[in-house]
Design a protein around this motif. Structure first.
Motif, PDB file in Angstrom:
ATOM      1  N   CYS A 171       1.738  -2.916 -80.726  1.00 43.47           N
ATOM      2  CA  CYS A 171       0.331  -2.939 -81.212  1.00 43.47           C
ATOM      3  C   CYS A 171      -0.474  -3.976 -80.471  1.00 43.47           C
ATOM      4  CB  CYS A 171       0.724  -3.492 -82.936  1.00 43.47           C
ATOM      5  SG  CYS A 171       1.455  -2.376 -83.640  1.00 43.47           S
ATOM      6  N   ASN A 172      -0.140  -4.585 -79.299  1.00 41.52           N
ATOM      7  CA  ASN A 172      -0.984  -5.261 -78.401  1.00 41.52           C
ATOM      8  C   ASN A 172      -1.355  -6.673 -79.322  1.00 41.52           C
ATOM      9  OD1 ASN A 172      -1.738  -4.419 -75.597  1.00 41.52           O
ATOM     10  ND2 ASN A 172      -1.393  -2.602 -77.002  1.00 41.52           N
ATOM     11  N   ALA A 173      -0.535  -7.187 -80.265  1.00 41.35           N
ATOM     12  CA  ALA A 173      -0.735  -8.435 -81.110  1.00 41.35           C
ATOM     13  C   ALA A 173      -0.427  -9.620 -80.277  1.00 41.35           C
ATOM     14  CB  ALA A 173       0.085  -8.139 -82.414  1.00 41.35           C
ATOM     15  N   THR A 205       1.702  -1.108 -72.646  1.00 39.54           N
ATOM     16  CA  THR A 205       0.746  -0.086 -71.795  1.00 39.54           C
ATOM     17  C   THR A 205       1.074   1.183 -72.718  1.00 39.54           C
ATOM     18  OG1 THR A 205       1.657  -0.909 -69.735  1.00 39.54           O
ATOM     19  CG2 THR A 205       0.669   1.416 -69.516  1.00 39.54           C
ATOM     20  N   ILE A 206       1.893   1.447 -73.353  1.00 39.15           N
ATOM     21  CA  ILE A 206       1.930   2.526 -74.192  1.00 39.15           C
ATOM     22  C   ILE A 206       1.197   2.583 -75.479  1.00 39.15           C
ATOM     23  CG2 ILE A 206       3.404   4.238 -75.617  1.00 39.15           C
ATOM     24  CD1 ILE A 206       5.865   3.677 -73.616  1.00 39.15           C
ATOM     25  N   GLY A 207       1.344   1.320 -76.050  1.00 37.25           N
ATOM     26  CA  GLY A 207       0.467   1.233 -77.200  1.00 37.25           C
ATOM     27  C   GLY A 207      -0.944   1.211 -76.723  1.00 37.25           C
ATOM     28  N   GLY A 208      -1.261   0.651 -75.704  1.00 38.39           N
ATOM     29  CA  GLY A 208      -2.903   0.431 -75.255  1.00 38.39           C
ATOM     30  C   GLY A 208      -3.531   1.803 -74.429  1.00 38.39           C
ATOM     31  N   THR A 311      -4.357   0.681 -79.633  1.00 36.09           N
ATOM     32  CA  THR A 311      -4.341  -0.357 -80.300  1.00 36.09           C
ATOM     33  C   THR A 311      -5.147  -1.530 -79.460  1.00 36.09           C
ATOM     34  OG1 THR A 311      -2.378  -1.007 -79.371  1.00 36.09           O
ATOM     35  CG2 THR A 311      -1.907  -0.082 -81.475  1.00 36.09           C
ATOM     36  N   ALA A 312      -5.577  -1.361 -78.404  1.00 35.84           N
ATOM     37  CA  ALA A 312      -6.361  -2.200 -77.590  1.00 35.84           C
ATOM     38  C   ALA A 312      -7.888  -2.380 -78.232  1.00 35.84           C
ATOM     39  CB  ALA A 312      -6.315  -1.744 -76.205  1.00 35.84           C
TER      40      ALA A 312
END
Ligand SMILES: [K+]
Ligand SMILES: [K+]
Lengths: 448, 448
Positions: A171-173, A205-208, A311-312
């Motif tokens: 989630c890029n948290a 990377t996948i989330g973003g 998520t970015a």
């Protein structure tokens, strides 16, 4: 993205309200004694800060997450991250697809070739796709991370840590529980661990990269030329940014943080700090000791951010590309923005310049306010903190816990606005569309 | 401004060449023993730095002008300032008028109302107007300044100082000879002198407002509604910026530099530091002791800069206004940029976004290079110095003399590019106009 969709006003309002509600519930839960290790109430402003930071997947913290919050509190934070991150991704993707679908229908007759290739079979299917995809990625990563953590923790703790860091990274948290080893240490302990680095960077990377891009890649596999223009731009820009930034980071830290470590660790750290500032917010080297140049590089990456519909945060890679294309087009005296044999609609320049103007102005106003409230803070720290908050990055040079209540409130607002998108917020406020039927006469002015 | 005039390529090249030649002659003269007080050769890089700073009316200095240079050297510097400042203003004004004339002819049939009201009777008359106007303003101010200086200097010195500071202020150069009292002190000695403040600020403002605006005001006197759109925007923005910035400066320095001084001096200093950073570069308070917030405010003002066709630098007030208008237009879902009952051509957004993108990117690249070369420098000082150079402002937090040769070279290039206009430089390099007869198909991407 939001500016061209006239009918979405109430949609934007609902999103804002939903986020706000989740943050309020989170604040309530986190302020309870059950959420803290000490068993005492957490001050409202700090609970609000943590809940906003988690829901907006920012990762800025006023407390060390492991040492201040109980396991219950940590689970609340994890829940907020997952709901905030996944929820945002779903809302953004549906928003974009609705927009793209309309475009597709409008232009299908004109240019078959550029018609959008995504056809959604309904909101439910889409949401299911995103949720299933997310859980698969997070699940696999959680298992690998748990095995790594198991070296130093008992089995239950390593499973919990695996899940926590997997979700936080996807989630890029940027939230972490590494305070058990060292307060505010993030992933510095694992700077030399290849598997850990690869897993975290892959998750980020996948989330973003965003669902729209995943789907396109999934559909066309390795056939680059069949990808949508959006996918092509996103992939090339991401690759370009990672390459340039890691080389630059290496050069800027060669005689500083990367001085007395192995070549492998140098490469891993450079790669990590080229990828993480574009919204993830983890760090494997000590952020407070970054060289001045790396701080600047990090700020630039925080501003550029990730991709739309992911998520970015940040102004997004596509906005960055449009700004560059508009320069190229100006220099060539061309009236067009061309890329990969396609032309972008001219109107996109206005949207890009609005995004960057609103983004930078809000950040500058926040910086001036914070320096008015706390004149003792150093300017570069304030700049770093503000761009970290509005870009929902979460890196800090260490001033977060020394912020006063008023400064914290400004950072909270920035995290919220950065997440909802400065434009959506403005849009929700501005009610009436002005239909100028009578056009004013044109008059030229001189710029530049 | 330059982007819309296709035929002006060679014109831009000639301007670049002219500036370059003047700088080279200046460098040669300043490096000679006769130019220095010590009677020794001045190192090439420092002579080049000083000549560029003078010709580009920047005002950054590696030596205290009074203490390092002989009277001959000071006269050379003064000559470079006058030639650079006046020459630039004349070239820019002719450029703009040629552009506006063409616009006028094109649109006269369509919209009588928006036809440009300037009709030039030839290059010679125009040049004469600008030169005469300049000398009248500079002459009157020189006399007043000489009388003030005469309190503390003998008659010949006070006349020379009057002329020097009058030209330096009118051309927005920011060079001073106050090193006779205190090295690098600029006008801090006169922070409480009302007449001195008013004269210098008036010179800065008149020089920075541009000939096109003067002519319009001269023609229509106080009748605001008859002014051209350009004049209206310039005047309102200038007033707005001065008001906001002086209040903000006062608030940011109330407990710092403005703490123990009289109310009059507080007002004068706030006004001075709201006006001077938009290209002039003089200071009446110690720049090295500015609060962090004021540093940021100063940086913002340095980036915005003065007006097109004046002695000023920066992205220009009109570019700033166009960026704000594009945000307003986006928020209102409008396809138009409206101001003062007029519509701006849509294309101007691309030019504005190109200007700001090139401007900020060049500055960021320079900052990263300087922090690579000199990792010991503090980030906020580097940011301040770089924007001061590219905006030809000349304020400094004090690091100029500690720059290495390579860093000095970067600052020299920035001063030059900032003056010539980042766009003109790029334009001179990019030869061929690409005439895309076959248009590519449009495809949408998502930004923001
Ligand atoms: K983050
Ligand atoms: K200057």
């Amino acid at each position: 993205m939001l500016l061209s969709t006239r009918g979405n006003m109430s949609y934007a309002k609902i999103s804002v309200l939903a986020f706000f509600t989740i943050i309020m519930i989170g604040t309530f839960l986190l302020s309870l004694p059950i959420s803290s290790k000490s068993g005492e109430f957490t001050p409202f402003i700090d609970a609000l800060f943590t809940a906003t930071s988690a829901t907006c997947v920012t990762g800025l913290v006023v407390y060390d997450t492991y040492n201040h919050f109980s396991v219950f509190g940590q689970i609340v934070i994890l829940g907020l991250i997952q709901i905030g991150g996944l929820g945002f991704m779903i809302i953004a993707t549906m928003f974009l697809l609705a927009l793209r679908k309309r475009i597709g229908i409008k232009e299908r007759g004109l240019l078959k070739d550029s018609v959008n290739s995504i056809h959604i079979g309904g909101v439910v299917r889409l949401t299911k796709h995103i949720i299933v995809g997310t859980f698969i990625f997070e699940g696999i990563a959680a298992i690998i991370l748990a095995i790594i953590f198991n070296r130093e923790m008992e089995i239950s703790a390593s499973i919990f840590n695996g899940i926590f860091h997997s979700i936080s990274a996807f989630c890029n948290a940027g939230f972490d529980l590494m305070g058990r080893f060292n307060e505010y240490s993030s992933l510095t302990r694992y700077s030399n661990d290849t598997v850990m680095n690869i897993v975290i960077l892959t998750l980020i990377t996948i989330g973003g990269i965003g669902f729209i891009v995943w789907e396109d890649i999934y559909r066309h596999r390795h056939k680059f030329k069949y990808y949508q223009l959006h996918t092509k731009i996103v992939l090339c820009t991401t690759l370009f940014l990672i390459l340039c930034s890691s080389i630059l980071f290496y050069m800027l830290e060669a005689n500083n943080l990367l001085e007395n470590i192995s070549v492998k660790e140098k490469i891993l750290s450079s790669l990590f700090h080229a990828i993480s500032p574009r919204t993830a917010g983890f760090n494997t080297v000590d952020t407070t000791s970054l060289s001045e140049g790396s701080k600047l590089l990090t700020i630039i990456l925080m501003v550029i951010g990730g991709n739309s519909g992911s998520t970015a945060g940040g102004i997004k890679t596509t906005t960055f590309v449009v700004l560059i294309l508009s320069v190229i087009s100006s220099v060539r005296y061309s009236d067009e923005l061309n890329i990969f044999g396609r032309r972008l609609e001219y109107n996109i320049i206005k949207r890009a310049s609005s995004v960057i103007t609103i983004y930078i102005s809000s950040a500058l106003v926040a910086m001036i306010l914070i320096s008015l409230i706390q004149p003792e803070l150093v300017l570069s720290d304030i700049i770093f903190e503000v761009f970290s908050a509005i870009g929902t990055v979460g890196l800090s040079t260490g001033i977060t816990s020394s912020l006063t209540t008023l400064s914290k409130l400004i950072i909270i607002i920035l995290m919220f606005c950065g997440r909802i998108g400065s434009l959506a917020v403005v849009m929700a406020v501005a009610h009436n569309k002005k239909n100028t039927l009578v056009k004013s006469p044109i008059e030229k002015i001189i710029i530049g």
